[in-house]
Design an enzyme around this catalytic site. Structure first.
Site, PDB file in Angstrom:
ATOM      1  N   CYS A 114       0.652  -1.391   0.056  1.00 25.35           N
ATOM      2  CA  CYS A 114      -0.056   0.152   0.381  1.00 25.35           C
ATOM      3  C   CYS A 114       0.825   1.476  -0.167  1.00 25.35           C
ATOM      4  CB  CYS A 114      -1.173   0.251   1.069  1.00 25.35           C
ATOM      5  SG  CYS A 114      -1.810  -1.927   1.408  1.00 25.35           S
ATOM      6  N   HIS A 258      -3.097   6.954   2.471  1.00 26.94           N
ATOM      7  CA  HIS A 258      -3.652   6.098   1.836  1.00 26.94           C
ATOM      8  C   HIS A 258      -5.114   5.582   2.206  1.00 26.94           C
ATOM      9  CE1 HIS A 258      -3.723   1.846   1.258  1.00 26.94           C
ATOM     10  NE2 HIS A 258      -4.193   1.114   2.556  1.00 26.94           N
ATOM     11  N   ASN A 288     -10.351   0.616   0.275  1.00 29.88           N
ATOM     12  CA  ASN A 288      -8.986   0.266   0.784  1.00 29.88           C
ATOM     13  C   ASN A 288      -8.383   0.000  -1.230  1.00 29.88           C
ATOM     14  OD1 ASN A 288      -6.444  -0.730   0.249  1.00 29.88           O
ATOM     15  ND2 ASN A 288      -6.309  -0.765   2.495  1.00 29.88           N
TER      16      ASN A 288
END
Ligand code: UT7
Length: 404
Positions: A114, A258, A288
């Site tokens: 990520c 993020h 996500n």
């Protein structure tokens, strides 16, 4: 003289199919209230069967080139951050290079989960600063839906698919990427991971049985531990990147984090003693999306006019590895009038690029045939035959493992 890497183009792509929390609750033991309260997620996008990590990356990249108003042949480097490539090699970046017809570009994938987009942005800015290239395409792209165990409610509710891209260009005018901090801690690798099918001593095919387990390559996560790690590092790395850029938190107009969990963002805001309003969030709509999440959020923030010329923006990522990092960027562009961008003309070039790619494949096959070498298909058939023999050798072993 070192050059400054300015963001001159941005683009995103989300698959049409939306999967809501309510729909998910029909297939796994969860509910909309829990997901909203514990994560901030309302829905996520899911790639269609004909979409891949590379095709959605291409869509985002094409939009970014439209905004930047540059041709693919001007791109010197393509960096794709992804954890869901179709192949270990060729890289997703090479596939995007081919789709775009970016004939002067180097291309590689970057694996930092990520945090991938922040890592890729930093690498791209360094390549521009040292003048090894002048224009770089940085893409974060994921088809997370393909690596989820849809029966595991602790992970399948979190992730979504999508792609975001930016174009960076070198200039002697100060601005653009002003600082980056990249960090890692491999000791926490087991907290969040996506095994490949090659991670055992005996290579197995997806779907084989090893040690009584159905071998699969889906995400494994210790959510609580990752949450703890994230709340520990995010505020600090933001503060460090801001200091490195010679700024203070008061100089920062927007933080694009993020999008993993709205509670992680709230915790970082509290630690930094700033309002959560200074963090951009689109987690409710997209979930996500791993390496794609920051560029996707950036595109939404620009569309909502939350970024103005001369704003200072921080990108901050964290995730598997463990990895984390932050970059400070001076935003110096006004969103252009897309009517004048000539995107139709560029689209025609992509059709031509695909035709040229097919032609090159045909030429390769033809010259191989003329030279008497086996065609790629014949080679694959041959390898398959050998594979069958190898599988035959393993048949007994596999059967005894299954019996266990
Ligand atoms: O992108 C990379 C970085 N990733 C992250 O940053 C993820 C970080 N972790 C998180 O965001 C959170 O840990 C989760 C959202 C994954 C989980 O939230 P949590 O508040 O840490 O929940 P938990 O794992 O502590 O579970 C609390 C309870 C448990 O029930 P009991 O044992 O208290 O009875 C779970 O079984 O919630 C239960 N639970 C669920 N209930 C309904 C766990 N998942 C679900 C679910 N629906 N989907």
């Amino acid at each position: 003289m070192l050059k400054y890497a300015h963001i001159i183009g941005w683009g995103s792509y989300l698959p049409d199919r939306i999967l809501t929390n309510q729909e998910l609750a029909k297939t796994v033991d969860t509910n909309d209230e829990w997901i909203r309260a514990r994560t901030g997620i309302h829905q996520r996008h899911i790639a269609a069967s004909n979409e891949t990590t590379a095709t959605i990356a291409f869509e985002a990249a094409a939009r970014a080139l439209d905004v930047a108003q540059i041709n693919p042949s001007e791109i010197g480097l393509i960096i794709v951050a992804t954890s869901t490539p179709e192949y270990v090699f060729p890289s997703t970046a090479c596939r995007v290079q081919d789709y775009l017809g970016a004939r002067r570009a180097g291309a590689f994938d970057l694996s930092a989960a990520c945090t991938g987009f922040v890592y890729a942005l930093s690498m791209a800015a360094n390549a521009i600063a040292t003048e090894s290239v002048n224009s770089v395409l940085v893409i974060g792209t994921e088809t997370m839906s393909r690596v989820l165990d849809w029966q595991d409610r602790s992970t399948c509710i979190l992730f979504g698919d999508g792609a975001g891209a930016i174009v960076l260009r070198g200039s002697s005018v100060p601005g653009g990427v002003m600082s980056s901090i990249l960090r890692s801690d491999g000791s926490g690798g087991d907290l969040l991971r996506l095994p490949t099918v090659y991670n055992t001593a005996i290579p197995v095919l997806k779907g084989s049985y090893v040690n009584g387990h159905h071998e699969s390559n889906t995400i494994e996560m210790d959510g609580r531990q990752v949450f703890r790690f994230a709340t520990k590092v995010v505020a600090n790395v933001i503060a460090d990147a801001v200091t490195k850029a010679g700024l203070t938190m008061d100089d920062i107009d927007l933080i694009i984090p993020h999008q993993a969990n709205s509670r992680i963002i709230e915790s970082a805001a509290k630690k930094l003693k700033i309002s959560t309003d200074r963090f951009y969030m689109n987690i409710a709509q997209v979930g996500n999306t791993s390496a794609a999440s920051i560029p996707l959020a950036l595109c939404d923030a620009v569309a909502e006019r939350q970024l103005k010329p001369d704003n200072n923006v921080v990108f901050v990522g964290f995730g598997g590895g463990l990895t984390w990092g932050a970059s400070v960027v001076k935003w110096d562009v006004t969103p252009p009038d897309m009517e004048e961008r000539g995107s139709e003309w560029r689209r025609t070039r992509y059709v031509a690029a695909r035709a040229r790619s097919k032609l090159r494949q045909w030429q390769r096959k033809t010259s191989a045939r003329l030279a008497g070498s086996p065609t790629p298909e014949a080679r694959l058939k041959d390898a398959d035959k050998q594979g069958t023999i190898a599988a035959g050798d393993n048949k007994e072993r596999n059967q005894s493992i299954k019996k266990d």
